[in-house]
Write an enzyme that holds these catalytic residues in place. Sequence first.
Site, short mmCIF file in Angstrom:
data_model
loop_
_atom_site.label_atom_id
_atom_site.label_comp_id
_atom_site.label_asym_id
_atom_site.label_seq_id
_atom_site.Cartn_x
_atom_site.Cartn_y
_atom_site.Cartn_z
N ASP A 1 0.87 -1.19 0.00
CA ASP A 1 0.00 0.00 0.00
C ASP A 1 0.90 1.24 0.00
O ASP A 1 2.13 1.12 0.08
CB ASP A 1 -0.92 0.01 1.23
CG ASP A 1 -1.90 1.17 1.23
OD1 ASP A 1 -2.32 1.62 0.15
OD2 ASP A 1 -2.25 1.68 2.33
N SER A 2 0.26 2.41 -0.07
CA SER A 2 1.04 3.65 -0.01
C SER A 2 1.47 3.97 1.42
O SER A 2 2.43 4.72 1.62
CB SER A 2 0.15 4.81 -0.49
OG SER A 2 -0.99 4.90 0.35
N TYR B 1 -1.20 8.34 -2.41
CA TYR B 1 -1.43 7.96 -3.81
C TYR B 1 -2.67 8.66 -4.40
O TYR B 1 -2.73 8.89 -5.61
CB TYR B 1 -1.66 6.45 -3.90
CG TYR B 1 -0.42 5.59 -3.98
CD1 TYR B 1 0.86 6.12 -3.86
CD2 TYR B 1 -0.54 4.21 -4.18
CE1 TYR B 1 1.99 5.31 -3.94
CE2 TYR B 1 0.58 3.40 -4.27
CZ TYR B 1 1.84 3.95 -4.15
OH TYR B 1 2.94 3.14 -4.23
N CYS C 1 -4.74 -1.64 -1.70
CA CYS C 1 -4.95 -0.23 -1.97
C CYS C 1 -5.91 -0.11 -3.15
O CYS C 1 -5.61 -0.58 -4.25
CB CYS C 1 -3.59 0.40 -2.32
SG CYS C 1 -3.70 2.12 -2.82
N ASN C 2 -7.06 0.52 -2.89
CA ASN C 2 -8.04 0.69 -3.97
C ASN C 2 -7.49 1.60 -5.07
O ASN C 2 -7.74 1.37 -6.25
CB ASN C 2 -9.33 1.31 -3.42
CG ASN C 2 -10.09 0.39 -2.51
OD1 ASN C 2 -11.05 -0.24 -2.91
ND2 ASN C 2 -9.68 0.28 -1.25
N THR C 3 -6.77 2.63 -4.65
CA THR C 3 -6.25 3.60 -5.62
C THR C 3 -5.28 2.92 -6.58
O THR C 3 -5.31 3.18 -7.80
CB THR C 3 -5.53 4.75 -4.86
OG1 THR C 3 -6.40 5.23 -3.84
CG2 THR C 3 -5.15 5.87 -5.78
N GLU D 1 -4.25 7.91 8.86
CA GLU D 1 -2.80 7.70 8.98
C GLU D 1 -2.32 8.26 10.33
O GLU D 1 -1.58 7.64 11.04
CB GLU D 1 -2.11 8.42 7.80
CG GLU D 1 -0.66 8.14 7.63
CD GLU D 1 -0.33 6.96 6.69
OE1 GLU D 1 0.85 6.65 6.59
OE2 GLU D 1 -1.23 6.34 6.10
N CYS E 1 -11.36 2.67 0.52
CA CYS E 1 -9.95 3.02 0.68
C CYS E 1 -9.52 2.24 1.90
O CYS E 1 -10.22 2.26 2.92
CB CYS E 1 -9.80 4.53 0.91
SG CYS E 1 -8.14 4.99 1.46
N HIS F 1 -7.43 2.72 4.06
CA HIS F 1 -7.18 3.51 5.27
C HIS F 1 -8.44 3.64 6.14
O HIS F 1 -8.34 3.81 7.35
CB HIS F 1 -6.71 4.93 4.90
CG HIS F 1 -5.25 5.03 4.61
ND1 HIS F 1 -4.69 4.54 3.45
CD2 HIS F 1 -4.22 5.55 5.34
CE1 HIS F 1 -3.38 4.78 3.47
NE2 HIS F 1 -3.07 5.38 4.60
N1 DGL Z 1 -4.97 3.15 1.04
C1 DGL Z 1 -5.11 3.61 -0.28
C2 DGL Z 1 -6.42 3.16 -0.93
O1 DGL Z 1 -6.97 2.16 -0.58
C3 DGL Z 1 -4.77 5.01 -0.66
C4 DGL Z 1 -4.35 6.06 0.28
C5 DGL Z 1 -3.54 7.14 -0.41
O2 DGL Z 1 -4.11 8.10 -0.93
O3 DGL Z 1 -2.32 6.97 -0.44
O4 DGL Z 1 -6.90 3.76 -1.85
#
Ligand code: DGL
Length: 274
Positions: A11-12, A43, A75-77, A153, A189, A191
Amino acid sequence: MQVLPHILVFDSGAGGLSVAKEILRKIPNCHMSYAADDAFYPYGIKEDRVLTQRIITQVGKLYEALKPDIVVVACNTASTLALETLRGKFDCPFVGVVPAIKPAALLSESKVIAVLATPATVSRIYTHNLIKDYAPEHKVILHGSNILVEIAERKLFSNDIDQRLLQKEFDTLFAEPNAEQIDTLVLACTHFPLLKQEIMAITTQRKRSINLIDSGEAIARRVWDLLDKPQANEIQNLKKITREIKIILTQTDDLSTAKKSRFLAYLTSKPNTD
Ligand code: DGL
């Protein structure tokens, strides 16, 4: 000698920990490397082309160094952007995390769903195709937020939550047309499950009964399905092998050691002490 499977979770930042923890709960006998590309975090506000290149390079380095049995892009992004490209490049199974719109559509009785994600994920064609395919009759309210990522975070590191900012995000969401009918909220997301208690408190305050959907458990099941299963006579021996959990960060600074300890503590803590 048998070996434990090695799972790489990527993940990011801290978000993928919510997925990694579900994997460890479902598959305690595995080695895990948790990699956070924190030098490039967040991300969700990066440009697609730059981000795709970054993800491929970072996952490529990790793949070469670790040779995992399976990679989870937690990570969805990243998954909505680069999962197919990654699958085509590396020779092991990849599991991605994408917005859980299908289960949300099946669960929603009011047919009004909210999807909380990063700004990048809400703008992706991938996400819009999921809505077209699985929720064509539903009203889907997309809410992209980088602030929620930052709140999550920060919570992980300092247990410090800016309630005012959090509340403001939900005020914006609930000011959308038809929002009073939302009965299902997708945490799209990784997070955001780190803020589950706080999100539940806000929705309860508004006297709403809302289903919160996060993908952690489903991803853990998918990973389990993909792993080679040990034979019955091997299980006792495998239990004697001590699993290793390794944290890898791309950012190296004064905070890195403390960050690694915090990540590890989260992964090895009991579920109700998160
Ligand atoms: N945890 C990440 C997601 O699921 C992205 C968080 C980020 O913007 O870095 O999209």
